[in-house]
Design an enzyme around this catalytic site. Structure first.
Site, PDB file in Angstrom:
ATOM      1  CG  ASN A 101      26.453  32.942  29.581  1.00 16.25           C
ATOM      2  OD1 ASN A 101      27.093  32.086  30.194  1.00 16.25           O
ATOM      3  ND2 ASN A 101      26.095  32.804  28.325  1.00 16.25           N
ATOM      4  CB  VAL A 102      28.023  37.810  34.156  1.00 13.48           C
ATOM      5  CG1 VAL A 102      27.950  36.841  35.335  1.00 13.48           C
ATOM      6  CG2 VAL A 102      29.389  37.703  33.466  1.00 13.48           C
ATOM      7  CG  HIS A 118      26.574  31.925  37.831  1.00 13.29           C
ATOM      8  ND1 HIS A 118      27.205  31.009  37.022  1.00 13.29           N
ATOM      9  CD2 HIS A 118      26.060  31.203  38.870  1.00 13.29           C
ATOM     10  CE1 HIS A 118      27.079  29.789  37.542  1.00 13.29           C
ATOM     11  NE2 HIS A 118      26.381  29.886  38.648  1.00 13.29           N
ATOM     12  CB  CYS A 126      27.444  49.313  47.950  1.00 15.21           C
ATOM     13  SG  CYS A 126      28.578  49.761  49.267  1.00 15.21           S
ATOM     14  CB  CYS A 157      27.483  53.379  52.788  1.00  8.20           C
ATOM     15  SG  CYS A 157      28.304  52.107  51.809  1.00  8.20           S
ATOM     16  N   GLY A 194      25.899  25.077  25.517  1.00  7.99           N
ATOM     17  CA  GLY A 194      27.214  25.671  25.774  1.00  7.99           C
ATOM     18  C   GLY A 194      27.609  25.757  27.230  1.00  7.99           C
ATOM     19  N   PRO A 221      29.787  21.527  21.130  1.00 13.29           N
ATOM     20  CG  PRO A 221      31.235  23.189  20.336  1.00 13.29           C
ATOM     21  CD  PRO A 221      30.151  22.940  21.339  1.00 13.29           C
ATOM     22  CB  ALA A 222      33.296  19.104  23.761  1.00 11.94           C
TER      23      ALA A 222
END
Ligand code: OAD
Length: 253
Positions: A101-102, A118, A126, A157, A194, A221-222
């Site tokens: 997760n971010v 991730h 930059c 820059c 998850g 859940p799945a």
């Protein structure tokens, strides 16, 4: 309610790895990627929002979309699953938390040393020189979230800032993925929470742990198919399953 072998594996774990995906933040109101109807990649085109080519072609569109995602995370709060994971760190000798997760909800729930495979929404850099800005980005204004917004420019820059996340076609941060694989090799229990497990190389982390002999628990859940007696699944939302598991394993201990 829980399998006694699983509870023993948790109580006796020497090194626990918790590996999380978007589902752990779903109950905080942050959309997942692949859940039907609500998943981001069910509603938006990844190729025009989450690639370097997309940013080069239309930086304002991409920046605005990530500002929208930042605004959702800013409004969200950690849920009982994030808090249970933070609490688990005090119950076992060693816990390594690896997330795809971010968002920063694990940190806000009290977890330390979170490995973000991730990247992180709050760590822009930059696009040209890769340097990170000295000051944090302002919280996105509701009115600019989801609209075309020119990205701020780099003070060194003059290049445009890009979101600090891993886009399709890009490599994962080397330190993060090698740390994740080392922890997976070493752990005796891995709890996967998850995630659809379809994005590589992150999806290899539980597989490495499995091949190294660890017990695996999937909370989803799945859940997918199980592969043997060291493989467990709790077909439940993380915000229910994790606090209940923590309670059952450690309440009377
Ligand atoms: P996905 O959206 O692919 O999968 C989310 C999973 O969470 C699904 O398997 C759901 O069943 C499950 N889920 C939903 N609600 C849940 C809940 N309350 N408790 C527990 N599980 C629940 O998200 P990820 O697997 O994280 O990559 O996706 C992996 C990567 O694909 C992301 O990191 C992102 C995306 O493209 C990058 O941005 C590089």
């Amino acid at each position: 309610m829980f399998d006694s072998t699983l509870l023993e594996a948790l109580r006796n774990a020497r090194h626990l790895v918790v590996f999380t995906g978007a589902g752990v933040s779903a109950e905080s109101g942050i959309p997942t990627f692949r859940d039907r109807l609500t998943g981001l990649w069910e509603r938006f085109d990844a190729a025009s929002l989450a690639t370097a080519e997309a940013f080069r072609a239309d930086p304002a569109l991409v920046w605005g979309w990530y500002q929208w995602r930042r605004s959702i995370v800013h409004r969200a709060q950690p849920n009982p699953a994030h808090r249970a994971i933070a609490a688990l760190a005090n119950k076992v000798p060693r816990l390594t938390l690896i997330t795809q997760n971010v968002d920063d909800l694990h940190e806000r729930a009290g977890s330390h040393d979170v490995t973000h495979l991730h990247g992180q929404l709050e760590r822009p850099r930059c696009f040209k020189c890769q340097r990170e800005p000295d000051a944090p980005l302002p919280v996105p204004d509701e009115s600019e979230a989801g609209r075309r917004v020119q990205p701020p420019t780099c003070l060194h820059c003059g290049g445009p800032l890009r979101p600090g996340v891993v886009w399709f076609g890009e490599s994962l941060p080397v330190n993060a993925i090698s740390h994740a694989f080392q922890a997976a090799e070493d752990c005796d229990l891995l709890i996967s929470v998850g995630t659809s497990g379809v994005v590589y190389p992150a999806a290899e982390v539980p597989q490495v742990a499995w091949r190294a002999g660890a017990t695996i628990l999937h909370i989803n859940p799945a859940p997918g198919p199980l592969h043997g007696e060291r493989d467990f699944a709790l077909a439940s939302a993380a915000g229910n399953a994790l606090p209940a598991l923590l309670n059952s394993a450690f309440a009377e201990h």
